[in-house]
Write a protein that holds these residues in place. Structure first.
Motif, short mmCIF file in Angstrom:
data_model
loop_
_atom_site.label_atom_id
_atom_site.label_comp_id
_atom_site.label_asym_id
_atom_site.label_seq_id
_atom_site.Cartn_x
_atom_site.Cartn_y
_atom_site.Cartn_z
N ARG A 100 43.53 -5.92 -38.67
CA ARG A 100 42.22 -5.28 -38.67
C ARG A 100 41.28 -6.21 -37.92
NH1 ARG A 100 38.54 -3.76 -43.88
NH2 ARG A 100 38.72 -5.96 -44.31
N ASN A 101 40.94 -5.88 -36.66
CA ASN A 101 40.10 -6.80 -35.90
C ASN A 101 38.69 -6.27 -35.67
OD1 ASN A 101 40.72 -4.88 -34.03
ND2 ASN A 101 42.00 -6.17 -32.76
N SER A 102 38.31 -5.29 -36.48
CA SER A 102 36.95 -4.75 -36.41
C SER A 102 35.97 -5.73 -37.08
CB SER A 102 36.91 -3.43 -37.18
OG SER A 102 37.41 -3.64 -38.48
N ASP A 103 34.69 -5.39 -37.01
CA ASP A 103 33.67 -6.09 -37.79
C ASP A 103 33.41 -5.27 -39.05
OD1 ASP A 103 33.44 -8.09 -35.96
OD2 ASP A 103 31.60 -7.35 -35.05
N ALA A 104 33.06 -5.94 -40.14
CA ALA A 104 32.85 -5.24 -41.40
C ALA A 104 31.60 -5.74 -42.12
CB ALA A 104 34.06 -5.42 -42.31
N ALA A 105 31.07 -4.87 -42.97
CA ALA A 105 29.95 -5.23 -43.83
C ALA A 105 30.10 -4.39 -45.08
CB ALA A 105 28.62 -4.91 -43.16
N ASN A 106 29.65 -4.89 -46.22
CA ASN A 106 29.65 -3.97 -47.35
C ASN A 106 28.36 -4.07 -48.15
OD1 ASN A 106 30.09 -6.15 -49.01
ND2 ASN A 106 32.28 -5.78 -49.16
N PHE A 107 28.21 -3.07 -49.02
CA PHE A 107 27.01 -2.95 -49.83
C PHE A 107 27.37 -3.03 -51.31
CE2 PHE A 107 25.82 -0.95 -45.82
CZ PHE A 107 24.56 -1.50 -45.60
N PRO A 108 27.49 -4.26 -51.84
CA PRO A 108 27.68 -4.39 -53.28
C PRO A 108 26.50 -3.75 -54.01
CG PRO A 108 27.78 -6.54 -52.17
CD PRO A 108 27.32 -5.54 -51.17
N VAL A 109 26.68 -3.51 -55.28
CA VAL A 109 25.69 -2.73 -56.04
C VAL A 109 24.26 -3.22 -55.82
CG1 VAL A 109 24.92 -2.23 -58.38
CG2 VAL A 109 27.28 -1.79 -57.73
N LEU A 110 24.04 -4.53 -55.87
CA LEU A 110 22.66 -5.01 -55.73
C LEU A 110 22.18 -5.00 -54.27
CD1 LEU A 110 22.28 -7.85 -58.38
CD2 LEU A 110 21.52 -5.47 -58.48
N ALA A 111 23.04 -4.64 -53.34
CA ALA A 111 22.61 -4.46 -51.95
C ALA A 111 22.40 -2.98 -51.64
CB ALA A 111 23.63 -5.05 -50.99
N GLU A 112 22.64 -2.11 -52.63
CA GLU A 112 22.40 -0.68 -52.39
C GLU A 112 20.90 -0.40 -52.38
OE1 GLU A 112 24.64 2.27 -54.54
OE2 GLU A 112 26.33 0.91 -54.83
N ASN A 113 20.52 0.66 -51.72
CA ASN A 113 19.16 1.16 -51.83
C ASN A 113 19.27 2.64 -52.17
OD1 ASN A 113 19.57 2.62 -49.46
ND2 ASN A 113 18.62 1.06 -48.17
N ALA A 114 18.16 3.36 -52.14
CA ALA A 114 18.20 4.75 -52.62
C ALA A 114 19.06 5.63 -51.71
CB ALA A 114 16.79 5.30 -52.73
N VAL A 115 19.03 5.37 -50.40
CA VAL A 115 19.81 6.21 -49.49
C VAL A 115 21.30 5.93 -49.65
CG1 VAL A 115 20.32 6.67 -47.04
CG2 VAL A 115 17.95 6.51 -47.83
N ILE A 116 21.66 4.65 -49.72
CA ILE A 116 23.08 4.30 -49.91
C ILE A 116 23.58 4.87 -51.24
CG2 ILE A 116 24.70 2.37 -50.22
CD1 ILE A 116 23.75 2.58 -47.37
N ARG A 117 22.75 4.77 -52.28
CA ARG A 117 23.17 5.31 -53.57
C ARG A 117 23.35 6.83 -53.50
NH1 ARG A 117 26.10 2.98 -57.25
NH2 ARG A 117 25.87 3.85 -59.30
N ALA A 118 22.42 7.49 -52.83
CA ALA A 118 22.52 8.95 -52.72
C ALA A 118 23.81 9.33 -51.99
CB ALA A 118 21.30 9.50 -52.00
N LEU A 119 24.16 8.56 -50.96
CA LEU A 119 25.42 8.85 -50.23
C LEU A 119 26.63 8.57 -51.11
CD1 LEU A 119 24.60 7.51 -46.66
CD2 LEU A 119 24.94 9.90 -47.33
N ASN A 120 26.58 7.48 -51.86
CA ASN A 120 27.70 7.18 -52.76
C ASN A 120 27.85 8.26 -53.83
OD1 ASN A 120 28.55 4.86 -51.46
ND2 ASN A 120 27.26 3.50 -52.69
N LEU A 121 26.72 8.77 -54.31
CA LEU A 121 26.77 9.86 -55.30
C LEU A 121 27.33 11.14 -54.66
CD1 LEU A 121 23.35 9.19 -57.05
CD2 LEU A 121 25.57 9.20 -58.21
N ARG A 122 26.97 11.37 -53.40
CA ARG A 122 27.49 12.55 -52.70
C ARG A 122 29.01 12.42 -52.51
NH1 ARG A 122 24.74 13.43 -47.06
NH2 ARG A 122 22.90 13.13 -48.36
N ILE A 123 29.46 11.23 -52.12
CA ILE A 123 30.90 11.02 -51.93
C ILE A 123 31.63 11.19 -53.27
CG2 ILE A 123 32.65 9.26 -51.38
CD1 ILE A 123 30.65 8.20 -49.23
#
Ligand SMILES: O=C(O)CCC(=O)C(=O)O
Ligand SMILES: [Fe+2]
Length: 316
Positions: A177-200
């Motif tokens: 896997r030679n891509s670049d990555a980033a993640n959003f642990p719970v305390l890095a979530e915001n309202a939009v990320i949470r809404a998307l996680n809830l949608r998923i």
């Protein structure tokens, strides 16, 4: 706050905590944030998310942008207390005049017409692509504006993807896997990320707490994710499902290809690919092996949610 850190480094943890508590009592933002972080980590004090949430709230009230971001994460994810979506929206509205990201979040959240706790109002239908392996796609699961927002939010967090060496448990670079990555642990979530996680979660019929932190992958020309299964060797709480949201289009190559059957998916921007990694009894399904084919032009970005059989331990 360097004093508190120096004291802690010298093993004088109690004095360090006392110093932070005194500063927090005076409403000093640095002390509030550091004491909150120590409560999150269980460093110098017992791990206590409720205390951390309270301290982030006080830092936000004192005008700290970082405090507001972390308090928002607590409110939308229910860390250290109940989910309070209305308080989260109030916080965003209060900040919108001076904080472009808060205004941007509100602009994206409005059209989502979310229900209580950020739940999606409506869900687009899923289309079957294959039953063995079990693969579904939801076209237009996210809007182009939502995709652009997530891609831009992740950009400063991106770093070369790492894999865990099973022998040393160290994370290391690897050609799989030679891509670049980033993640959003719970305390890095915001309202939009949470809404998307809830949608998923809603689109996969799972609880949002079953999802690992949303992971963003960015593949430039020539980058790929070689064939692999998403299940975790020897893990009791297995990754039963994977959901991949395609954030960009206009690139060449980069199909998600199921190597056992040859099914190749070129997701459009905003499409959500969902597939099962395990059988009904939880054993890894070898047919779910897949690859992110090499990108041959342009840039491919995706957001992946690996979904476990059972909820993951509460927020960090
Ligand atoms: O890039 C892709 O299409 C596949 C990504 C993937 O396999 C994953 O995120 O687990
Ligand atoms: Fe994968």
């Amino acid at each position: 706050m360097r004093d508190a850190q120096a004291l802690a480094a010298a093993g004088r943890v109690e004095e360090a905590v006392a110093l932070l508590r005194a500063g927090a009592g005076r409403g000093e933002v640095d002390a509030l944030l550091m004491l909150a972080a120590w409560h999150v980590l269980g460093c110098g004090v017992a791990r206590d998310m409720a205390a951390a949430r309270d301290l982030y709230g006080r830092a936000a009230e004192a005008g700290s942008a970082a405090g507001a971001q972390l308090y928002l994460a607590c409110l939308v994810t229910g860390s250290g207390g109940p989910v309070d979506w209305l308080a989260a929206m109030d916080l965003l509205r209060a900040r919108a005049a001076e904080d472009a990201d808060a205004a941007h979040q509100l602009a994206l959240l409005g059209p989502m017409a979310l229900g209580e706790g950020g739940a999606p109002a409506m869900l687009p239908p899923a289309e079957a692509l294959s039953d063995t392996p079990w693969v579904r796609i939801v076209r237009g699961a996210a809007s182009p504006a939502e995709c652009d927002y997530v891609a831009a939010l992740a950009a400063p967090r991106l770093a070369p993807s790492m894999v865990i060496d099973p022998r040393t448990r160290q994370s290391m670079r690897h050609p799989v896997r030679n891509s670049d990555a980033a993640n959003f642990p719970v305390l890095a979530e915001n309202a939009v990320i949470r809404a998307l996680n809830l949608r998923i979660a809603a689109l996969t019929g799972t609880d949002v707490a079953q999802g690992e932190p949303l992971q963003i992958l960015r593949y430039a020309n020539g980058q790929e994710y070689r064939p692999h299964g998403d299940y975790l060797p020897g893990e009791a709480n297995q990754r039963i499902l994977t959901a991949i949201l395609y954030l960009t289009d206009g690139y060449a190559g980069g199909e998600t290809r199921f190597t056992a059957t040859g099914l190749a998916v070129s997701g459009g921007k905003g499409d959500l690919l969902i597939f099962r990694n395990t059988d009904a009894d939880g054993t890894p399904d070898r047919l779910s092996a897949h690859a992110g084919q090499p990108v041959t032009a342009g840039v491919k970005m995706i957001a992946t949610r690996w979904i476990r059989a059972a909820p993951l331990p509460a927020a960090m």
